[in-house]
Enzyme design. Structure first.
Site, PDB file in Angstrom:
ATOM      1  N   MET A 107       1.702   3.937   9.358  1.00 34.71           N
ATOM      2  CA  MET A 107       0.742   4.247   8.291  1.00 34.71           C
ATOM      3  C   MET A 107       0.475   5.745   8.271  1.00 34.71           C
ATOM      4  SD  MET A 107      -3.015   2.686   7.664  1.00 34.71           S
ATOM      5  CE  MET A 107      -3.989   4.138   7.929  1.00 34.71           C
ATOM      6  N   ASP A 136       0.599   3.965   1.609  1.00 36.68           N
ATOM      7  CA  ASP A 136       0.676   4.727   2.866  1.00 36.68           C
ATOM      8  C   ASP A 136       1.405   3.976   3.977  1.00 36.68           C
ATOM      9  OD1 ASP A 136      -1.189   2.756   3.245  1.00 36.68           O
ATOM     10  OD2 ASP A 136      -2.877   4.089   3.649  1.00 36.68           O
ATOM     11  N   ASP A 178       0.859  -1.177   0.000  1.00 31.76           N
ATOM     12  CA  ASP A 178       0.000   0.000   0.000  1.00 31.76           C
ATOM     13  C   ASP A 178       0.901   1.234   0.000  1.00 31.76           C
ATOM     14  OD1 ASP A 178      -2.143  -1.636   0.041  1.00 31.76           O
ATOM     15  OD2 ASP A 178      -2.710  -1.278   2.133  1.00 31.76           O
ATOM     16  N   ARG A 183     -11.097   7.973   4.591  1.00 31.99           N
ATOM     17  CA  ARG A 183     -11.408   6.961   3.574  1.00 31.99           C
ATOM     18  C   ARG A 183     -11.573   7.631   2.209  1.00 31.99           C
ATOM     19  NH1 ARG A 183     -12.395   1.989   4.036  1.00 31.99           N
ATOM     20  NH2 ARG A 183     -13.054   1.932   6.201  1.00 31.99           N
ATOM     21  N   HIS A 187      -5.191   9.015   7.094  1.00 32.89           N
ATOM     22  CA  HIS A 187      -5.980   9.657   6.032  1.00 32.89           C
ATOM     23  C   HIS A 187      -7.448   9.288   6.184  1.00 32.89           C
ATOM     24  CE1 HIS A 187      -6.382   5.769   3.947  1.00 32.89           C
ATOM     25  NE2 HIS A 187      -5.170   5.555   4.397  1.00 32.89           N
ATOM     26  N   TRP A 239     -13.365  -1.395  -0.627  1.00 34.70           N
ATOM     27  CA  TRP A 239     -12.437  -1.719   0.452  1.00 34.70           C
ATOM     28  C   TRP A 239     -12.747  -3.075   1.111  1.00 34.70           C
ATOM     29  CZ3 TRP A 239     -12.823  -2.931   5.553  1.00 34.70           C
ATOM     30  CH2 TRP A 239     -11.627  -2.927   6.282  1.00 34.70           C
ATOM     31  N   GLU A 298     -10.064  -8.543  -0.001  1.00 32.66           N
ATOM     32  CA  GLU A 298      -9.171  -9.130  -1.025  1.00 32.66           C
ATOM     33  C   GLU A 298      -7.939  -9.765  -0.390  1.00 32.66           C
ATOM     34  OE1 GLU A 298      -9.096  -5.992  -0.253  1.00 32.66           O
ATOM     35  OE2 GLU A 298      -6.955  -5.687  -0.034  1.00 32.66           O
ATOM     36  N   ASP A 299      -7.439  -9.151   0.700  1.00 33.37           N
ATOM     37  CA  ASP A 299      -6.255  -9.718   1.351  1.00 33.37           C
ATOM     38  C   ASP A 299      -6.608 -11.027   2.073  1.00 33.37           C
ATOM     39  OD1 ASP A 299      -7.830  -8.243   3.050  1.00 33.37           O
ATOM     40  OD2 ASP A 299      -6.195  -7.199   4.055  1.00 33.37           O
TER      41      ASP A 299
END
Ligand code: BGC
Length: 366
Positions: free
Chosen positions: A307, A217, A215, A312, A310, A277, A280-281
């Site tokens: 991280m 971030d 990712d 969404r 931020h 969101w 998937e992981d």
């Protein structure tokens, strides 16, 4: 008869003495304030120089935040990239890099309070080749790693990522390339499909044998957390500040992970049908386990990551279908993955710090 007694002589003497004492005390006070101020300023400067340059090699492996001044010269001497054919031949003859790079420094200070600048990052990484490519100069890298970043509307985060990661990856003595896979258009974000695209596109460029999926971030806080592949698929972001520096649950495989080409092919890559969101992981984790593999992880200290906070993103709302999909990974994974991937490359931009691939990945089947 003149008066010979020393009557008045003491009066101006004691006045002078008092004045001198006052002046001396004042000077001493002034001096101590100046000295105090000087040390404070020095401390501030020292800390800010450290914060900006902590990415360079440092000798102290034990302290969490080393405080001595660091060499601020960019990594050039030992890691500059070969450019000519003769040099490439020479590289092939080089000995393999050490199993553990001698350039690693251990824990790093990672902070996002000051903005970073791409031009500065370019200057700090003169050994990079176009497209964010790097090859160690003095030894043959153990792995050829493509770092894949799924992306949309996160320019500021990408700047931090590039600023922190390039020096780290170079110290890890990897033969690597950075690929930013930029989802074109306004459709709902699809992280895993972008990662599949990154895998396919990176392989068109170079014979990579390892793929790190990160990712934008997430920044590692220790350069001993190596961005390479292991005997089992690797979970790299195991100790994130967001989750109180621990795993949110045992099966968690999100944030940053790595799979060798062989491991990736074994699980038919990643799912293409997780839009929005989440999930998937977990699907990737299910794929790995269902093919008889396990997860390799660094320990919780080496695996610390920060991280960038931020809100969404728009068009990346939680995917309500994710629970149902995760429950059926075993049935879907052979038909949905790298073997069913379709997309259109809109543009490929070569930057000094990364390769940007703008890609149209379509829309969810409704
Ligand atoms: C989601 C994952 C996510 C994890 C941590 C899970 O519920 O399915 O995709 O990575 O939470 O936020």
């Amino acid at each position: 008869m003149p008066d010979s007694s020393p009557v008045n002589l003491n009066i101006p003497g004691s006045f002078l003495q008092k004045t001198c004492t006052v002046v001396v005390v004042f000077c001493a006070l002034h001096l101590s304030v100046t000295v105090l101020y000087y040390f404070n300023t020095f401390e501030i400067i020292k800390n800010s120089v450290f914060a900006r340059n902590q990415q360079q090699k440092h000798i102290n492996f034990t302290t969490v935040y080393p405080t001595t001044m660091l060499q601020i010269a960019p990594i050039t001497e030992t890691t500059a990239t070969f450019k000519t054919e003769a040099e490439e031949t020479k590289r092939k003859e080089l000995e393999q890099c050490a199993e553990t790079s001698p350039l690693l420094v251990g824990p790093l200070r990672v902070e996002f309070s000051q903005p970073v600048d791409l031009e500065e990052s370019k200057k700090q990484n003169p050994a990079l080749q176009e497209g964010g490519r790097f090859t160690p100069r003095d030894c043959k890298a153990l792995q050829k790693v493509a770092v894949i970043i799924p992306f949309r509307n996160r320019e500021e985060h990408l700047k931090y990522w590039l600023y922190y990661l390039h020096p780290i990856l170079q110290r890890q003595q990897l033969d690597y390339g950075v690929y930013v896979i930029h989802q074109y258009g306004e459709e709902t974000f699809n992280r895993a499909k972008l990662l599949n695209v990154g895998y396919a596109e990176a392989l068109k460029e170079y014979d990579y044998d390892c793929f790190v999926f990160s990712d934008v971030d997430l920044i590692p806080m220790d350069d001993r957390n190596i961005y390479k592949c292991f005997g089992q698929p690797r979970h790299i972001a195991v100790s994130m500040d967001k989750f109180g520096f621990s795993l949110p649950y045992q099966q968690y495989f999100g944030g940053i992970s790595s799979l060798s080409k062989e491991q990736f092919e074994k699980i038919n890559g990643f799912p293409n049908n997780y839009w929005g969101w989440g999930g998937e992981d977990d699907d990737i984790y299910n794929r790995i386990v269902s093919k008889g593999m396990g997860i390799s992880r660094p320990d919780g200290t080496v695996g610390k990551c920060r991280m960038i906070r931020h809100n969404r993103d728009k068009k990346n709302e939680p995917n309500p279908q994710r629970f149902d999909r995760i429950a059926h990974t075993r049935e879907t994974m052979n038909g949905d993955g790298i073997n069913s991937l379709s997309y259109k490359v809109v543009e490929i931009k070569k930057n000094t710090l990364f390769t940007e691939i703008i890609v149209d990945i379509g829309s969810p089947r409704r």
